[in-house]
Design a protein around this motif. Structure first.
Motif, PDB file in Angstrom:
ATOM      1  N   GLY A  94      -6.560  -0.624  13.027  1.00 23.03           N
ATOM      2  CA  GLY A  94      -6.650  -0.560  11.583  1.00 23.03           C
ATOM      3  C   GLY A  94      -6.730  -1.938  10.984  1.00 23.03           C
ATOM      4  O   GLY A  94      -6.327  -2.921  11.600  1.00 23.03           O
ATOM      5  N   SER A  95      -7.270  -2.000   9.791  1.00 25.04           N
ATOM      6  CA  SER A  95      -7.382  -3.279   9.101  1.00 25.04           C
ATOM      7  C   SER A  95      -6.613  -3.268   7.789  1.00 25.04           C
ATOM      8  O   SER A  95      -6.817  -4.122   6.939  1.00 25.04           O
ATOM      9  CB  SER A  95      -8.861  -3.608   8.846  1.00 25.04           C
ATOM     10  OG  SER A  95      -9.479  -2.563   8.125  1.00 25.04           O
ATOM     11  N   GLU A  96      -5.711  -2.293   7.642  1.00 19.41           N
ATOM     12  CA  GLU A  96      -4.931  -2.206   6.418  1.00 19.41           C
ATOM     13  C   GLU A  96      -4.012  -3.407   6.278  1.00 19.41           C
ATOM     14  O   GLU A  96      -3.439  -3.896   7.245  1.00 19.41           O
ATOM     15  CB  GLU A  96      -4.075  -0.934   6.401  1.00 19.41           C
ATOM     16  CG  GLU A  96      -4.853   0.360   6.530  1.00 19.41           C
ATOM     17  CD  GLU A  96      -5.130   0.723   7.982  1.00 19.41           C
ATOM     18  OE1 GLU A  96      -4.667  -0.030   8.865  1.00 19.41           O
ATOM     19  OE2 GLU A  96      -5.800   1.733   8.226  1.00 19.41           O
ATOM     20  N   ILE A  97      -3.886  -3.894   5.052  1.00 19.97           N
ATOM     21  CA  ILE A  97      -2.986  -5.007   4.777  1.00 19.97           C
ATOM     22  C   ILE A  97      -1.620  -4.429   4.416  1.00 19.97           C
ATOM     23  O   ILE A  97      -1.502  -3.622   3.490  1.00 19.97           O
ATOM     24  CB  ILE A  97      -3.527  -5.864   3.628  1.00 19.97           C
ATOM     25  CG1 ILE A  97      -4.887  -6.454   4.015  1.00 19.97           C
ATOM     26  CG2 ILE A  97      -2.543  -6.978   3.278  1.00 19.97           C
ATOM     27  CD1 ILE A  97      -5.560  -7.207   2.898  1.00 19.97           C
ATOM     28  N   PRO A  98      -0.574  -4.814   5.143  1.00 24.36           N
ATOM     29  CA  PRO A  98       0.756  -4.260   4.841  1.00 24.36           C
ATOM     30  C   PRO A  98       1.207  -4.640   3.437  1.00 24.36           C
ATOM     31  O   PRO A  98       0.874  -5.715   2.922  1.00 24.36           O
ATOM     32  CB  PRO A  98       1.657  -4.913   5.901  1.00 24.36           C
ATOM     33  CG  PRO A  98       0.732  -5.432   6.951  1.00 24.36           C
ATOM     34  CD  PRO A  98      -0.548  -5.770   6.250  1.00 24.36           C
ATOM     35  N   GLU A  99       1.967  -3.767   2.809  1.00 24.13           N
ATOM     36  CA  GLU A  99       2.528  -4.094   1.510  1.00 24.13           C
ATOM     37  C   GLU A  99       3.671  -5.086   1.676  1.00 24.13           C
ATOM     38  O   GLU A  99       4.355  -5.109   2.702  1.00 24.13           O
ATOM     39  CB  GLU A  99       3.046  -2.832   0.817  1.00 24.13           C
ATOM     40  CG  GLU A  99       1.961  -1.834   0.467  1.00 24.13           C
ATOM     41  CD  GLU A  99       2.532  -0.619  -0.260  1.00 24.13           C
ATOM     42  OE1 GLU A  99       3.787  -0.565  -0.421  1.00 24.13           O
ATOM     43  OE2 GLU A  99       1.750   0.258  -0.668  1.00 24.13           O
ATOM     44  N   THR A 100       3.864  -5.932   0.690  1.00 27.42           N
ATOM     45  CA  THR A 100       5.031  -6.802   0.684  1.00 27.42           C
ATOM     46  C   THR A 100       6.223  -6.040   0.110  1.00 27.42           C
ATOM     47  O   THR A 100       6.056  -5.026  -0.582  1.00 27.42           O
ATOM     48  CB  THR A 100       4.793  -8.071  -0.138  1.00 27.42           C
ATOM     49  OG1 THR A 100       4.471  -7.702  -1.489  1.00 27.42           O
ATOM     50  CG2 THR A 100       3.643  -8.876   0.453  1.00 27.42           C
ATOM     51  N   ILE A 101       7.397  -6.526   0.393  1.00 25.19           N
ATOM     52  CA  ILE A 101       8.624  -5.912  -0.112  1.00 25.19           C
ATOM     53  C   ILE A 101       9.338  -6.929  -0.990  1.00 25.19           C
ATOM     54  O   ILE A 101       9.557  -8.083  -0.579  1.00 25.19           O
ATOM     55  CB  ILE A 101       9.529  -5.461   1.048  1.00 25.19           C
ATOM     56  CG1 ILE A 101       8.822  -4.369   1.857  1.00 25.19           C
ATOM     57  CG2 ILE A 101      10.881  -4.975   0.532  1.00 25.19           C
ATOM     58  CD1 ILE A 101       9.577  -3.920   3.079  1.00 25.19           C
ATOM     59  N   ALA A 102       9.668  -6.512  -2.205  1.00 29.83           N
ATOM     60  CA  ALA A 102      10.333  -7.413  -3.150  1.00 29.83           C
ATOM     61  C   ALA A 102      11.773  -7.673  -2.712  1.00 29.83           C
ATOM     62  O   ALA A 102      12.469  -6.766  -2.238  1.00 29.83           O
ATOM     63  CB  ALA A 102      10.316  -6.818  -4.548  1.00 29.83           C
ATOM     64  N   LEU A 103      12.210  -8.905  -2.867  1.00 30.17           N
ATOM     65  CA  LEU A 103      13.554  -9.282  -2.448  1.00 30.17           C
ATOM     66  C   LEU A 103      14.618  -8.426  -3.140  1.00 30.17           C
ATOM     67  O   LEU A 103      15.592  -8.010  -2.501  1.00 30.17           O
ATOM     68  CB  LEU A 103      13.783 -10.764  -2.761  1.00 30.17           C
ATOM     69  CG  LEU A 103      15.192 -11.315  -2.502  1.00 30.17           C
ATOM     70  CD1 LEU A 103      15.555 -11.172  -1.031  1.00 30.17           C
ATOM     71  CD2 LEU A 103      15.279 -12.772  -2.940  1.00 30.17           C
ATOM     72  N   ASP A 104      14.433  -8.171  -4.425  1.00 28.43           N
ATOM     73  CA  ASP A 104      15.468  -7.428  -5.134  1.00 28.43           C
ATOM     74  C   ASP A 104      15.510  -5.951  -4.761  1.00 28.43           C
ATOM     75  O   ASP A 104      16.411  -5.226  -5.182  1.00 28.43           O
ATOM     76  CB  ASP A 104      15.319  -7.600  -6.653  1.00 28.43           C
ATOM     77  CG  ASP A 104      13.955  -7.145  -7.181  1.00 28.43           C
ATOM     78  OD1 ASP A 104      13.207  -6.480  -6.434  1.00 28.43           O
ATOM     79  OD2 ASP A 104      13.634  -7.464  -8.346  1.00 28.43           O
TER      80      ASP A 104
END
Length: 498
Positions: free
Chosen positions: A10-20
């Protein structure tokens, strides 16, 4: 046919996770390294040696990754102890000229640093607990057959490069016999050094998402191992998680010409996840359309006295080129088709049969017809070559005199170098754009705070397959991994002072 890692395609870009959004962290460290091959191991050792608290995540059950498959060539120069012991003069300036010449889009600051620091890096590698043998292997080979410490592993002696930089051998081989596995000794020594420094390697644990604060700084990762997951907080994250050659979608998107036909040089985890983690926070990518592709026609080197022609019967490369240069030019020919032609006097079977023997013919005209080459074309090409070779000349491609020999003693043999016929191997050469200190850069060329990359998930320093030199991946991966570790450790120390 490429075999791909199950569940990692797959070439999906993982989502980032907000620190808070993170409720708690399993660990809080100065430097988190993702991947424990030569690049990641070097980064972790250097960061820990600088006093940083370091944790390494490795998806596999053991360290090494693709590095452990490598024969152990480190491209080093500028006057190393092995070069001096074997009587080969070299300087950082000449090394820099050569690496600049073989780069499609050279990065002068990075190339300069790598060359100027090459002797120091050589000494650092030996400081891990081994010595490169003070010996030189003079033959044309893919890799030294035994433990010889030095050989030519690029095109330093192949025209036009001798007109650009003074040739010197720079392929330093780890003292392990054979074609593969030499770099695993270096990885083992890195793992040992990490244990001595008190840095932990957490196996069967991978980074899945990057954690970012409200300013966009990378401050950690979400990790996962079978049956459990969590978060690690870090002042800096260094991604050294390999290339993307095992990812079908990414290969098809970026290097479609090698999508289904070559075998791969990579581990299960060369699935591009590290690159995609970088993309998730805006990393710029470079040279993603470049791949190292090769099916060596030597040893024995006597085969290089023959001629390599395309389907039209035309020569297109100096046959004494480093094997990946020849292969890269094959990829550019019509239908990526090519043949090696030798006469009976110079006919030998390749020691590693990666190119396919087709047949032998009593006349060049018969061979030409059976290969489907337009009538008269191969006959003229061979006749012209033979006439010039008899005089010790090669006006078209400037092949070195030691490999010039008329091919005029029939019968004649042909080997198939065509993509899909020869057994080509490949790995990818593109990845994240980085600074001289391995900081990941965004599209504007600015560092992404808290993020570094080294090894195969960072763009290769000498990315042009037509001039590539074996050992640049291990050499630059370990070198820029070290720079990443040092820089990240300094950032952590400064943060602690604030």
């Amino acid at each position: 046919m490429i075999v791909y890692a199950v569940g990692m395609a797959g070439s999906e870009i993982p989502e980032t996770i907000a620190l808070d959004a993170v409720e708690g962290f399993s660990d809080d460290v100065d430097v988190l390294v993702v991947g424990c091959g030569v690049a990641g191991g070097s980064a972790a050792v250097e960061a820990a040696a600088a006093g940083a608290s370091v944790l390494v995540l490795e998806r596999a059950a053991a360290a090494g990754g693709t590095s452990c498959m490598a024969g152990g060539h480190f491209y080093l120069g500028g006057g190393t102890a092995v070069q001096q012991a074997t009587g080969h003069d070299d300087s950082p300036e000449e090394m820099e000229k050569y690496l600049t010449a073989v780069s499609r889009e050279s990065e002068p600051v990075k190339i300069h640093a790598y060359c100027v620091d090459s002797v120091d890096h050589f000494n650092w590698l030996e400081g891990l607990g081994f010595s490169f043998e003070r010996s030189f292997y003079p033959e044309k080979a893919v890799i030294q057959p035994q433990t010889q410490g030095l050989m030519y592993t690029g095109n330093e002696k192949v025209w036009p490069f001798p007109d650009i930089a003074k040739p010197a051998p720079r392929g330093h081989k780890v003292p392990v016999p054979g074609d593969t596995g030499g770099a695993s000794m270096v990885v083992d020594l890195l793992v040992k050094r990490l244990a001595e420094l008190g840095a932990e390697i957490r196996y069967e644990t991978g980074a899945r998402h990057l954690v970012v604060d409200d300013s966009g700084r990378v401050v950690g990762v979400q990790w996962r191992r079978p049956g459990v997951e969590g978060f690690i907080k870090a002042k800096s994250v260094i991604i050294a998680a390999g290339g993307f050659v095992m990812n079908e979608e990414m290969v098809g998107r970026y290097v479609p010409h090698v999508a289904e036909k070559p075998f791969t040089l990579g581990s299960t985890y060369d699935d591009g996840l590290g690159i995609r983690l970088g993309e998730s926070v805006g990393a710029a990518l470079k040279h993603m359309d470049q791949a190292f592709v090769t099916a060596p026609i030597y040893p024995p080197s006597v085969l290089l006295t023959g001629i390599v022609v395309n389907k039209n019967g035309d020569r297109f490369v100096a046959e004494d080129s480093y094997h990946s240069r020849t292969s890269a030019f094959v990829m550019d020919q019509p239908d990526s088709a090519a043949y090696l032609i030798v006469d009976e006097a110079h006919m030998r079977r390749p020691e590693v049969p990666l190119i396919k023997f087709i047949d032998g013919w009593e006349s060049v005209a018969e061979m030409e017809a059976d290969l489907g080459i337009p009538t008269g074309r191969l006959q003229k090409t061979l006749a012209d070559y033979n006439e010039n070779a008899a005089r010790g000349e090669d006006p078209d491609f400037h092949k070195a005199p030691e490999f010039l020999a008329p091919q005029d003693h029939g019968p004649w043999a042909a080997f198939d170098l065509s993509l899909g016929k020869a057994m080509y191997s490949c790995f990818t050469m593109g990845g994240m754009a980085t600074s001289v200190d391995a900081e990941v850069l965004d599209e504007a060329g600015d560092p992404i705070p808290g993020l570094y990359a080294a090894g195969a998930c960072a763009a290769n320093l000498a990315q042009d397959g037509k001039g590539y030199a074996s050992g640049t991946q291990l050499g630059e991966g370990s070198y820029f991994g070290r720079r990443a570790g040092r820089h990240a450790a300094r950032r952590a120390a400064l943060a602690d002072m604030v």
